[in-house]
Motif scaffolding. Structure first.
Motif, PDB file in Angstrom:
ATOM      1  N   LEU A 183      36.230  20.675  31.085  1.00 13.50           N
ATOM      2  CA  LEU A 183      36.597  21.744  32.015  1.00 13.50           C
ATOM      3  C   LEU A 183      37.892  22.419  31.558  1.00 13.50           C
ATOM      4  O   LEU A 183      38.013  23.648  31.589  1.00 13.50           O
ATOM      5  CB  LEU A 183      36.740  21.183  33.432  1.00 13.50           C
ATOM      6  CG  LEU A 183      36.920  22.232  34.534  1.00 13.50           C
ATOM      7  CD1 LEU A 183      36.230  21.801  35.823  1.00 13.50           C
ATOM      8  CD2 LEU A 183      38.371  22.545  34.806  1.00 13.50           C
ATOM      9  N   ALA A 184      38.851  21.610  31.103  1.00 12.55           N
ATOM     10  CA  ALA A 184      40.128  22.166  30.637  1.00 12.55           C
ATOM     11  C   ALA A 184      39.897  23.092  29.438  1.00 12.55           C
ATOM     12  O   ALA A 184      40.516  24.157  29.328  1.00 12.55           O
ATOM     13  CB  ALA A 184      41.096  21.046  30.278  1.00 12.55           C
ATOM     14  N   ALA A 185      38.973  22.706  28.545  1.00 14.95           N
ATOM     15  CA  ALA A 185      38.689  23.543  27.368  1.00 14.95           C
ATOM     16  C   ALA A 185      38.044  24.865  27.797  1.00 14.95           C
ATOM     17  O   ALA A 185      38.413  25.942  27.305  1.00 14.95           O
ATOM     18  CB  ALA A 185      37.775  22.788  26.400  1.00 14.95           C
ATOM     19  N   LEU A 186      37.103  24.784  28.738  1.00 15.50           N
ATOM     20  CA  LEU A 186      36.439  26.000  29.224  1.00 15.50           C
ATOM     21  C   LEU A 186      37.443  26.925  29.925  1.00 15.50           C
ATOM     22  O   LEU A 186      37.384  28.146  29.781  1.00 15.50           O
ATOM     23  CB  LEU A 186      35.296  25.615  30.180  1.00 15.50           C
ATOM     24  CG  LEU A 186      34.471  26.760  30.762  1.00 15.50           C
ATOM     25  CD1 LEU A 186      33.735  27.516  29.646  1.00 15.50           C
ATOM     26  CD2 LEU A 186      33.461  26.239  31.796  1.00 15.50           C
ATOM     27  N   ALA A 187      38.362  26.322  30.675  1.00 19.39           N
ATOM     28  CA  ALA A 187      39.359  27.102  31.427  1.00 19.39           C
ATOM     29  C   ALA A 187      40.232  27.960  30.511  1.00 19.39           C
ATOM     30  O   ALA A 187      40.777  28.983  30.938  1.00 19.39           O
ATOM     31  CB  ALA A 187      40.236  26.170  32.260  1.00 19.39           C
ATOM     32  N   GLU A 188      40.338  27.553  29.237  1.00 24.38           N
ATOM     33  CA  GLU A 188      41.138  28.334  28.278  1.00 24.38           C
ATOM     34  C   GLU A 188      40.616  29.758  28.143  1.00 24.38           C
ATOM     35  O   GLU A 188      41.360  30.682  27.856  1.00 24.38           O
ATOM     36  CB  GLU A 188      41.140  27.661  26.899  1.00 24.38           C
ATOM     37  CG  GLU A 188      41.962  26.400  26.829  1.00 24.38           C
ATOM     38  CD  GLU A 188      43.406  26.630  27.247  1.00 24.38           C
ATOM     39  OE1 GLU A 188      44.053  27.505  26.655  1.00 24.38           O
ATOM     40  OE2 GLU A 188      43.867  25.948  28.185  1.00 24.38           O
ATOM     41  N   GLN A 189      39.272  29.913  28.305  1.00 22.35           N
ATOM     42  CA  GLN A 189      38.688  31.261  28.204  1.00 22.35           C
ATOM     43  C   GLN A 189      38.642  31.993  29.553  1.00 22.35           C
ATOM     44  O   GLN A 189      38.115  33.091  29.653  1.00 22.35           O
ATOM     45  CB  GLN A 189      37.255  31.170  27.663  1.00 22.35           C
ATOM     46  CG  GLN A 189      37.160  31.051  26.160  1.00 22.35           C
ATOM     47  CD  GLN A 189      36.595  29.703  25.767  1.00 22.35           C
ATOM     48  OE1 GLN A 189      35.512  29.330  26.215  1.00 22.35           O
ATOM     49  NE2 GLN A 189      37.330  28.964  24.949  1.00 22.35           N
ATOM     50  N   GLY A 190      39.152  31.327  30.583  1.00 22.00           N
ATOM     51  CA  GLY A 190      39.045  31.894  31.927  1.00 22.00           C
ATOM     52  C   GLY A 190      40.166  32.873  32.247  1.00 22.00           C
ATOM     53  O   GLY A 190      41.261  32.781  31.704  1.00 22.00           O
ATOM     54  N   ASP A 191      39.844  33.813  33.156  1.00 19.29           N
ATOM     55  CA  ASP A 191      40.823  34.791  33.619  1.00 19.29           C
ATOM     56  C   ASP A 191      41.498  34.216  34.872  1.00 19.29           C
ATOM     57  O   ASP A 191      40.843  34.030  35.899  1.00 19.29           O
ATOM     58  CB  ASP A 191      40.077  36.098  33.946  1.00 19.29           C
ATOM     59  CG  ASP A 191      40.964  37.122  34.621  1.00 19.29           C
ATOM     60  OD1 ASP A 191      42.181  36.866  34.755  1.00 19.29           O
ATOM     61  OD2 ASP A 191      40.428  38.180  35.027  1.00 19.29           O
ATOM     62  N   PRO A 192      42.817  33.960  34.803  1.00 16.01           N
ATOM     63  CA  PRO A 192      43.483  33.330  35.947  1.00 16.01           C
ATOM     64  C   PRO A 192      43.563  34.237  37.177  1.00 16.01           C
ATOM     65  O   PRO A 192      43.813  33.764  38.274  1.00 16.01           O
ATOM     66  CB  PRO A 192      44.884  33.015  35.411  1.00 16.01           C
ATOM     67  CG  PRO A 192      45.082  33.914  34.245  1.00 16.01           C
ATOM     68  CD  PRO A 192      43.725  34.187  33.673  1.00 16.01           C
ATOM     69  N   ALA A 193      43.354  35.549  36.975  1.00 18.26           N
ATOM     70  CA  ALA A 193      43.526  36.481  38.094  1.00 18.26           C
ATOM     71  C   ALA A 193      42.232  36.702  38.884  1.00 18.26           C
ATOM     72  O   ALA A 193      42.249  37.289  39.961  1.00 18.26           O
ATOM     73  CB  ALA A 193      44.044  37.816  37.563  1.00 18.26           C
ATOM     74  N   ARG A 194      41.084  36.217  38.368  1.00 13.54           N
ATOM     75  CA  ARG A 194      39.823  36.579  39.035  1.00 13.54           C
ATOM     76  C   ARG A 194      39.629  35.868  40.381  1.00 13.54           C
ATOM     77  O   ARG A 194      39.215  36.478  41.354  1.00 13.54           O
ATOM     78  CB  ARG A 194      38.650  36.269  38.110  1.00 13.54           C
ATOM     79  CG  ARG A 194      37.309  36.639  38.738  1.00 13.54           C
ATOM     80  CD  ARG A 194      36.239  36.780  37.716  1.00 13.54           C
ATOM     81  NE  ARG A 194      34.918  36.997  38.274  1.00 13.54           N
ATOM     82  CZ  ARG A 194      33.806  36.845  37.591  1.00 13.54           C
ATOM     83  NH1 ARG A 194      33.859  36.471  36.311  1.00 13.54           N
ATOM     84  NH2 ARG A 194      32.624  37.064  38.147  1.00 13.54           N
ATOM     85  N   PHE A 195      39.880  34.571  40.423  1.00 16.33           N
ATOM     86  CA  PHE A 195      39.721  33.825  41.687  1.00 16.33           C
ATOM     87  C   PHE A 195      41.005  33.082  42.015  1.00 16.33           C
ATOM     88  O   PHE A 195      41.725  32.656  41.114  1.00 16.33           O
ATOM     89  CB  PHE A 195      38.611  32.764  41.565  1.00 16.33           C
ATOM     90  CG  PHE A 195      37.274  33.328  41.194  1.00 16.33           C
ATOM     91  CD1 PHE A 195      36.569  34.139  42.081  1.00 16.33           C
ATOM     92  CD2 PHE A 195      36.710  33.027  39.954  1.00 16.33           C
ATOM     93  CE1 PHE A 195      35.330  34.657  41.730  1.00 16.33           C
ATOM     94  CE2 PHE A 195      35.472  33.544  39.605  1.00 16.33           C
ATOM     95  CZ  PHE A 195      34.776  34.374  40.488  1.00 16.33           C
ATOM     96  N   SER A 196      41.226  32.917  43.315  1.00 17.75           N
ATOM     97  CA  SER A 196      42.350  32.065  43.713  1.00 17.75           C
ATOM     98  C   SER A 196      41.825  30.976  44.642  1.00 17.75           C
ATOM     99  O   SER A 196      41.251  31.268  45.691  1.00 17.75           O
ATOM    100  CB  SER A 196      43.409  32.914  44.410  1.00 17.75           C
ATOM    101  OG  SER A 196      44.432  32.053  44.856  1.00 17.75           O
ATOM    102  N   PHE A 197      41.956  29.729  44.212  1.00 23.80           N
ATOM    103  CA  PHE A 197      41.470  28.599  45.003  1.00 23.80           C
ATOM    104  C   PHE A 197      42.599  28.052  45.874  1.00 23.80           C
ATOM    105  O   PHE A 197      43.778  28.212  45.545  1.00 23.80           O
ATOM    106  CB  PHE A 197      40.961  27.483  44.065  1.00 23.80           C
ATOM    107  CG  PHE A 197      39.591  27.733  43.495  1.00 23.80           C
ATOM    108  CD1 PHE A 197      39.072  29.007  43.378  1.00 23.80           C
ATOM    109  CD2 PHE A 197      38.811  26.661  43.070  1.00 23.80           C
ATOM    110  CE1 PHE A 197      37.810  29.234  42.856  1.00 23.80           C
ATOM    111  CE2 PHE A 197      37.538  26.866  42.541  1.00 23.80           C
ATOM    112  CZ  PHE A 197      37.029  28.156  42.423  1.00 23.80           C
TER     113      PHE A 197
END
Ligand code: KG4
Ligand code: ZN
Length: 344
Positions: A183-197
């Protein structure tokens, strides 16, 4: 003197030799990940059987590589709990028999105390007292550590552990077991601004955690979004959810760490357990402790996850305090760390 350390509480077979004058001499870890991958989690019976297969050859090989034999050892330390009963029994039975044959004391170690003391295997060690954040697959705890064996539980997860939440959310996203690193590796490609949990339980005082709601939040977001966005964009969607989830866990842990450090006036924060291998969490905790005029300590990544080195070290701390086992032995699949008595 040398202490042999043996870890078999879950899905890693770990062996190590700790020298009281030279520190960690060497260690080896065999991970059963491939064995359990098809089942999406650890199958206890398969774990026990694999420890039976691997443990003796791994000890033999480690001793051969180091050129050590029975007379070089002053003790054998093993994980006595908490963990899977069958897996613990394999390590306990092996370690106790070996100690008996070598005529040295055996010592049963608390797995979480092992994690907690793992940073002591590094060059630059924290001074007591300190605050420890223990984040593994089974535990999320904030502990005030006054000395070896003097642990005050400041807060803990009321439901899923942080690692468990990583693993379950990774599973929702179709990632393999164990999910944390994937999950941490996949998160590297993620946009931090798209969702807020959400940051669970940060809006009220206290140092407890709750992570099961985050996993549900991830599931709801995933379902909603998958229905709305074209399937060609699902890869990016998964990465963005992974990033939002990781950020929420890291932020929540950091908020509680800040509170614990401020509350205790501690200058050192120790972080240990599998999730402390997470790079974003390390960076965050480093910055937090700098802001607070203190320092964060954690072991190198390979000593964050389960290993025999931390068991050898914690075992040595127990042996030097004059503690060791009698000939009969017990394992403790459930074992609150507050039950431990003070060390030397
Ligand atoms: O301490 P550990 O090896 O075993 C237990 O005692 O539970 O911790 C394993 C946990 C798993 O939940 C795994 O997914 C998580 O640590 N983990 C991570 C990372 N590496 C391991 N979680 C997030 N990011 C990582 N890089
Ligand atoms: Zn562990």
């Amino acid at each position: 003197m040398n202490v042999l350390g043996i870890e078999t509480s879950c899905d890693e077979t770990g062996v190590a030799v700790y020298s009281t004058d030279q520190g960690l001499l060497d260690h080896a870890v065999y991970s059963q990940i491939a064995l359990h991958a098809d089942y999406g989690g650890v199958v206890p019976e398969l774990a026990s059987r694999d420890h039976v297969r691997k443990l003796a050859p791994m000890v033999r090989e480690l001793l051969a590589d180091l050129g050590l034999s029975a007379q070089d050892f002053g003790g054998v330390a093993y994980t006595a709990g908490p963990g899977l009963a069958g897996a613990l029994l394999v390590g306990a039975a092996f370690a106790r028999s070996l100690a008996w044959a070598w005529q040295v004391p055996a010592v049963g170690v608390h797995h979480m105390e092992g994690h907690l003391l793992a940073p002591m295997l590094e060059q630059d060690v924290p001074q007591f007292p300190f605050v420890a954040l223990l984040v593994s697959g089974g535990h999320t705890q904030l502990v005030r550590v006054a000395a070896v064996g003097e642990y005050e539980l400041l807060g803990e997860s009321v439901d899923d552990a942080a690692g468990e939440a990583f693993d379950k959310t990774a599973k929702l996203l179709g990632l393999g077991y164990p999910g944390g690193p994937a999950l941490a590796a996949l998160a590297e490609q993620g946009d931090p601004a798209r969702f807020s949990f959400p940051r669970p339980m940060t809006d009220r005082p206290g140092l407890d955690f709750s992570f099961s709601g985050l996993k549900t939040f991830a599931l709801t977001t995933l379902r909603q979004q998958e229905a709305e966005v074209p399937s060609a964009e699902h890869g990016q969607l998964h990465a963005d959810i992974a990033r939002a989830f990781e950020d929420a866990v890291v932020d929540t842990l950091a908020i509680k760490c800040r509170r614990a450090v401020e509350q205790t006036g501690s200058k050192a924060l120790v972080m240990a357990g599998g999730v402390s291998a997470n790079r974003r969490l390390r960076d965050r905790v480093d910055r937090l402790m700098q802001d607070l005029g203190g320092r964060a300590y954690y072991p190198r990544a390979e000593l964050c996850t389960d290993n025999g080195a931390m068991i050898a070290y914690a075992g040595w701390q127990r042996l030097r305090a004059g503690q060791h086992e009698q000939l009969e032995f017990a394992i403790r699949p459930r074992w609150p760390m507050q039950d431990l008595v003070a060390g030397g």
